[in-house]
Design a protein around this motif. Structure first.
Motif, short mmCIF file in Angstrom:
data_model
loop_
_atom_site.label_atom_id
_atom_site.label_comp_id
_atom_site.label_asym_id
_atom_site.label_seq_id
_atom_site.Cartn_x
_atom_site.Cartn_y
_atom_site.Cartn_z
N MET A 24 3.65 8.26 -1.57
CA MET A 24 3.25 9.72 -1.15
C MET A 24 3.95 10.44 -0.26
O MET A 24 4.61 9.68 0.55
CB MET A 24 1.68 9.59 -0.82
N ASN A 70 -4.75 9.35 -6.47
CA ASN A 70 -4.36 8.56 -5.82
C ASN A 70 -5.47 7.91 -5.07
O ASN A 70 -5.33 6.80 -4.45
CB ASN A 70 -3.32 9.11 -4.60
N THR A 124 3.27 4.28 4.29
CA THR A 124 3.77 5.68 3.09
C THR A 124 5.22 6.00 3.81
O THR A 124 5.43 6.82 4.69
CB THR A 124 2.81 6.98 3.38
N CYS A 142 -1.73 13.45 -1.69
CA CYS A 142 -0.68 13.02 -1.20
C CYS A 142 -0.52 13.17 0.50
O CYS A 142 0.51 12.77 0.90
CB CYS A 142 0.66 13.39 -1.66
#
Length: 237
Positions: free
Chosen positions: A129, A106, A164, A140
């Motif tokens: 995430m 990520n 997110t 995450c």
């Protein structure tokens, strides 16, 4: 209010929900995906199907959906000895992390996405995430992404925002969010066309396609069952 966003779009349930979330909020939305020689390569075909379906299924959103960027990150697969990039059984390592963890994935994805966003004049990155229903992946976590947001801004001298939408909700709530955003049409696209299964299995279930036994499928299957139960309770109340 920012006018544009770049969505990290893999073709899975979470990223499809995030795509709908972004299209509901921003005037222009572009997508980015990565071929890192993942074992579950059907997700690359899934993302193509979904991007073709969205404009007809959601005319308002279709007008906002912009360019897609699919980038080759084969190097990430070459340096990763994980169950997502190699043929090996799923297990939890001594570190307590599952061997599906691809170190730095990520971080790399968001850094590359930020470079594309910089060139495209897009200030917002959107990712699926989650720190609620997740496998413990450190990249995450909310703290990681906040730190990365600062680093990207400093390193490129541009103020980026990493959104997110799923960070603090579980899989059942993700199904509920998809229903709220796109109704039955979005739920059907998620059930028929998204891909989550780590093994690349496309066997059809009411919760979506998959093997039903890998970690990703178990999370999705359990979340769907809890969402349906909660939905039934609300209707009977």
């Amino acid at each position: 209010m920012h006018q544009s966003a770049l969505v990290l779009f893999s073709g899975g349930q979470d990223s499809t929900t995030c795509l709908a979330w972004a299209l509901d909020r921003y005037e222009r939305v572009e997508t980015i995906g990565f071929d890192y020689r993942q074992r579950h390569r059907p997700e690359l075909e899934a993302r193509k199907r979904i991007l073709k379906l969205f404009p007809d299924a959601f005319p308002k959103w279709g007008k906002r959906l912009g360019e897609d960027h699919l980038l080759d990150l084969g190097l990430l697969g070459e340096i990763s000895e994980t169950a997502l990039t190699r043929e090996m059984e799923f297990q939890v390592k001594e570190s307590k992390l599952p061997n599906t963890f691809v170190p730095g994935r990520n971080l790399v994805f968001l850094t590359i996405a930020a470079a594309v966003a910089y060139r495209r004049g897009i200030p917002v990155l959107v990712g699926g995430m989650c720190e609620t229903d997740f496998s413990g992946y450190p990249d995450c976590r909310d703290d990681t992404l906040k730190a990365l947001q600062v680093a990207l801004g400093l390193g490129m001298d541009v103020r980026f925002t990493i959104e997110t939408p799923l960070m603090w909700i579980d899989k059942a709530q993700t199904f509920a969010l998809a229903e709220e955003l796109g109704g039955r049409a979005l739920l059907e696209i998620i059930a028929e066309h998204t891909h989550t299964c780590y093994l690349g299995n496309r066997e059809r279930h009411d919760w979506g396609p998959g093997c039903g036994g890998c970690p990703a499928c178990r999370l999705r299957k359990d979340g769907h069952a809890r969402w349906r139960a909660s939905r039934a309770e609300r209707k009977s109340a």
